[in-house]
Scaffold this motif. Sequence first.
Motif, mmCIF file in Angstrom:
data_model
loop_
_atom_site.group_PDB
_atom_site.id
_atom_site.type_symbol
_atom_site.label_atom_id
_atom_site.label_comp_id
_atom_site.label_asym_id
_atom_site.label_seq_id
_atom_site.Cartn_x
_atom_site.Cartn_y
_atom_site.Cartn_z
ATOM 1 N N UNK A 51 -9.311 -6.435 11.504
ATOM 2 C CA UNK A 51 -10.136 -5.680 10.312
ATOM 3 C C UNK A 51 -9.631 -4.885 9.726
ATOM 4 N N UNK A 52 -8.937 -3.577 10.549
ATOM 5 C CA UNK A 52 -8.200 -2.704 9.955
ATOM 6 C C UNK A 52 -7.035 -3.119 9.033
ATOM 7 N N UNK A 53 -6.361 -3.904 9.249
ATOM 8 C CA UNK A 53 -5.523 -4.800 8.380
ATOM 9 C C UNK A 53 -5.712 -5.456 7.175
ATOM 10 N N UNK A 54 -6.971 -5.948 7.387
ATOM 11 C CA UNK A 54 -7.616 -6.706 6.398
ATOM 12 C C UNK A 54 -8.177 -5.623 5.450
ATOM 13 N N UNK A 55 -8.744 -4.173 5.833
ATOM 14 C CA UNK A 55 -8.925 -3.199 4.892
ATOM 15 C C UNK A 55 -7.781 -2.633 4.242
ATOM 16 N N UNK A 56 -6.478 -2.521 5.000
ATOM 17 C CA UNK A 56 -5.474 -1.958 4.451
ATOM 18 C C UNK A 56 -5.114 -2.864 3.121
ATOM 19 N N UNK A 57 -4.982 -4.166 3.530
ATOM 20 C CA UNK A 57 -4.545 -5.341 2.471
ATOM 21 C C UNK A 57 -5.300 -4.963 1.293
ATOM 22 N N UNK A 58 -6.546 -5.060 1.359
ATOM 23 C CA UNK A 58 -7.399 -5.090 0.172
ATOM 24 C C UNK A 58 -7.498 -3.806 -0.478
ATOM 25 N N UNK A 59 -7.117 -2.759 -0.016
ATOM 26 C CA UNK A 59 -6.844 -1.138 -0.499
ATOM 27 C C UNK A 59 -5.779 -1.286 -1.186
ATOM 28 N N UNK A 60 -4.646 -2.006 -0.687
ATOM 29 C CA UNK A 60 -3.442 -1.822 -1.211
ATOM 30 C C UNK A 60 -3.292 -2.558 -2.705
ATOM 31 N N UNK A 61 -4.080 -4.024 -2.661
ATOM 32 C CA UNK A 61 -4.199 -4.712 -3.632
ATOM 33 C C UNK A 61 -4.807 -4.152 -4.896
ATOM 34 N N UNK A 62 -5.528 -3.126 -4.450
ATOM 35 C CA UNK A 62 -6.286 -2.454 -5.651
ATOM 36 C C UNK A 62 -5.781 -1.047 -5.898
ATOM 37 N N UNK A 63 -4.588 -0.670 -5.481
ATOM 38 C CA UNK A 63 -3.757 0.322 -5.864
ATOM 39 C C UNK A 63 -3.437 0.421 -7.409
ATOM 40 N N UNK A 64 -3.528 1.549 -7.895
ATOM 41 C CA UNK A 64 -2.762 1.752 -9.323
ATOM 42 C C UNK A 64 -1.408 1.825 -9.221
ATOM 43 N N UNK A 65 -0.673 1.601 -10.589
ATOM 44 C CA UNK A 65 0.596 1.864 -10.419
ATOM 45 C C UNK A 65 1.005 3.241 -10.043
ATOM 46 N N UNK A 66 0.135 4.240 -10.664
ATOM 47 C CA UNK A 66 0.546 5.631 -10.324
ATOM 48 C C UNK A 66 0.501 6.193 -8.783
ATOM 49 N N UNK A 67 -0.399 5.398 -8.250
ATOM 50 C CA UNK A 67 -0.681 5.451 -6.672
ATOM 51 C C UNK A 67 0.391 4.673 -5.896
#
Length: 306
Positions: A51-67
């Motif tokens: 679940x942790x890795x799934x959370x990280x994956x989904x957060x990474x997918x939503x990162x802006x170009x600036x981030x």
Amino acid sequence: MSQTYGRSPLWERYNDTQVTKEAVAELAGFKSGDVNFKLALWDPRVNGVRYLKTLVFNLAAGLSPANWARLRRIAHRDVGDPFSITYDGEPVCLDYLQAVLELEFIESRLELAGARVLEIGAGYGRTCHAMLSNHDVAAYHIVDLENSLDLARRYLAAVLTAEQLDRVHFHGVSEAEDGGALRALRFDLAVNIDSFAEMTPGTVRAYLDLIDGHAAHLYVNNPVGKYLDKSLDGHSQGDEVVELALRTGLLRDIVDIHDNRAVAAQSRRFLDAYRPGPGWTLLADARTVPWSFYWQALYRSGASGR
């Protein structure tokens, strides 16, 4: 039973162990037990890393170009062997995802070039690492308990350049006392992330008094209150630790931390509790992604010229 459409050997086992005739005969509680953990949901009790890795994956997918740019500027994020995923060829862990989101919140409202920063309770130093990798701050001061301070020294020496490390100063908590070294300094920004809630109320108020007299801005990121939901971790550290945790911090109300309205209502108390003094202005506040019950706020001193 049909050999064509019958159970596989794997499902023979599941039917004997989890999805049994007796288990499926009862609807009460089945969605939070072994039946559903096999039918639709990975058992969270033993699948925490999944679940942790799934959370990280989904957060990474939503990162802006600036981030993404902020994250890529931070070298040596793999030191310490974090739980990471890979997204577009880039290793990503939760600690540094949070760091760039926090940095985005701060830098959109405050110029960090040339800033003198004080972090209270820096953990192993990921915020310092992220900030120095993205901004030419003049000095970064860390005050912390002895063991954490030792870890931050070793970690930052491993991940920062020599020039960056020269701008980092480490202080034991005694240096925050009246007459201590920190009382002789001025800071453009004070930072506290997830440690005010673990201090005694008197210690938090003492740090807020230090900030009131010696800093121009405060960024704070902490829980809005306490919780007693045993389903989250089974109180794995024991009831004594739970009782100790309930007595720390300024915000000790028990909150349903997965009720957005309850959290939003409690955030008003958060904003009052962490205002260092009556002359301070709230510049911005928001829930802290990804956690449901953490809030962040940036304040400016009335005496600040910045």
